[in-house]
Design an enzyme around this catalytic site. Sequence first.
Site, PDB file in Angstrom:
ATOM      1  CE  LYS A   1      -3.753  -2.470   2.179  1.00 53.99           C
ATOM      2  NZ  LYS A   1      -4.462  -2.874   3.390  1.00 53.99           N
TER       3      LYS A   1
ATOM      4  CD  GLN B   1      -3.487  -4.734   6.470  1.00 51.88           C
ATOM      5  OE1 GLN B   1      -3.393  -3.697   5.809  1.00 51.88           O
ATOM      6  NE2 GLN B   1      -4.043  -5.828   5.991  1.00 51.88           N
TER       7      GLN B   1
ATOM      8  CG  ASP C   1      -9.823  -0.967   4.728  1.00 53.51           C
ATOM      9  OD1 ASP C   1      -9.472  -1.128   3.533  1.00 53.51           O
ATOM     10  OD2 ASP C   1      -9.116  -1.299   5.704  1.00 53.51           O
TER      11      ASP C   1
END
Length: 296
Positions: free
Chosen positions: A53, A97, A120
């Site tokens: 990322k 994460q 997300d």
Amino acid sequence: MGPRLILGKDVSEGIYSELRSRISALAAAGTVPGLAVVLVGDDPASQVYVRMKGRKCEELGMRSVTVKLPGDAAQAELMEKVRELNADPSIHGLLVQLPLPPHIDEDAVILAIDPAKDVDCFHPANVGRMLIGKPAFLPATPAGVQQMLARSGIETRGRHVVVVGRSNIVGKPMAAMMMQKGEGADSTVTVAHSRTADLAGVTRQADILVVAMGRPSSITGDMVKEGAVVIDVGTNRVPDPSSPKGERLVGDVEFESVSAKASAISPVPGGVGPMTICMLMANAVTAAERAAGVIQ
Ligand code: NDP
């Protein structure tokens, strides 16, 4: 003649080139999109994703911030980090994460993320907005699948989409997105899962079959209708003594037998894989555009 291959690499390249223009326009107006990723602990797969990322952000000319906390970090420390990043105007997208270590309350962490930065699309406010057809962000993997279909010119309106899998990150949002009104959706949707009776009977009805089970090579040719479009989200490592790593990646779909029936299919690797990061970047750019007042 085999089926047409739907390759995430090709589709994502098209999207990246559009993102580059949007990022240049933002830069000209004085905004560099910033994405912050919080990583707790040293799970090797998570470390790889976080690195990917960061690298992609830099490649696109975005700002990347990675915050690493030790695996035994306290809930309060993580929550404080999230609050800090929420308040930082140079950060437009923020994600923590997953998975988090077992002592951390994952739901509380997700709830703490500012929905305007929740790239997300895990915050319940954003999940709800998606469901009512007023999305702030779309969850990356299913949004990637939708783009693969749309950009391959595959009609979804009125088609029967069968989604195998009902997870919160793939199956459920995939189904919710395909049943919305409008372009790239307007499908009749069925969701199958491990309690579905006669899975093959259900999957054989699909004009478009999206498989996200996490079970290697489970969908075989006899479970697929002639001419169906098949998107394989599954990413499974299976032992392979002939490979230098001793393992290889396979999807949830048995590629060979399904290829003999499908009109189009996404392989693993090379299919959905590259789309997730791409759509995450797209969400981060959207968040920056909103913060800069370029879009609402
Ligand atoms: P989960 O394990 O959270 O969900 C799997 C789903 O499949 C569950 O709903 C489960 O049903 C269902 N399922 C399991 N076994 C069967 C069966 N025998 N018959 C029917 N349904 C079954 O996985 P995720 O949704 O997180 O991920 C799915 C796959 O996609 C994984 O391989 C993952 O690695 C991959 N993935 C790939 C991404 C990418 O390429 N970028 C991104 C995200 C995921 P039940 O709910 O009843 O347990």
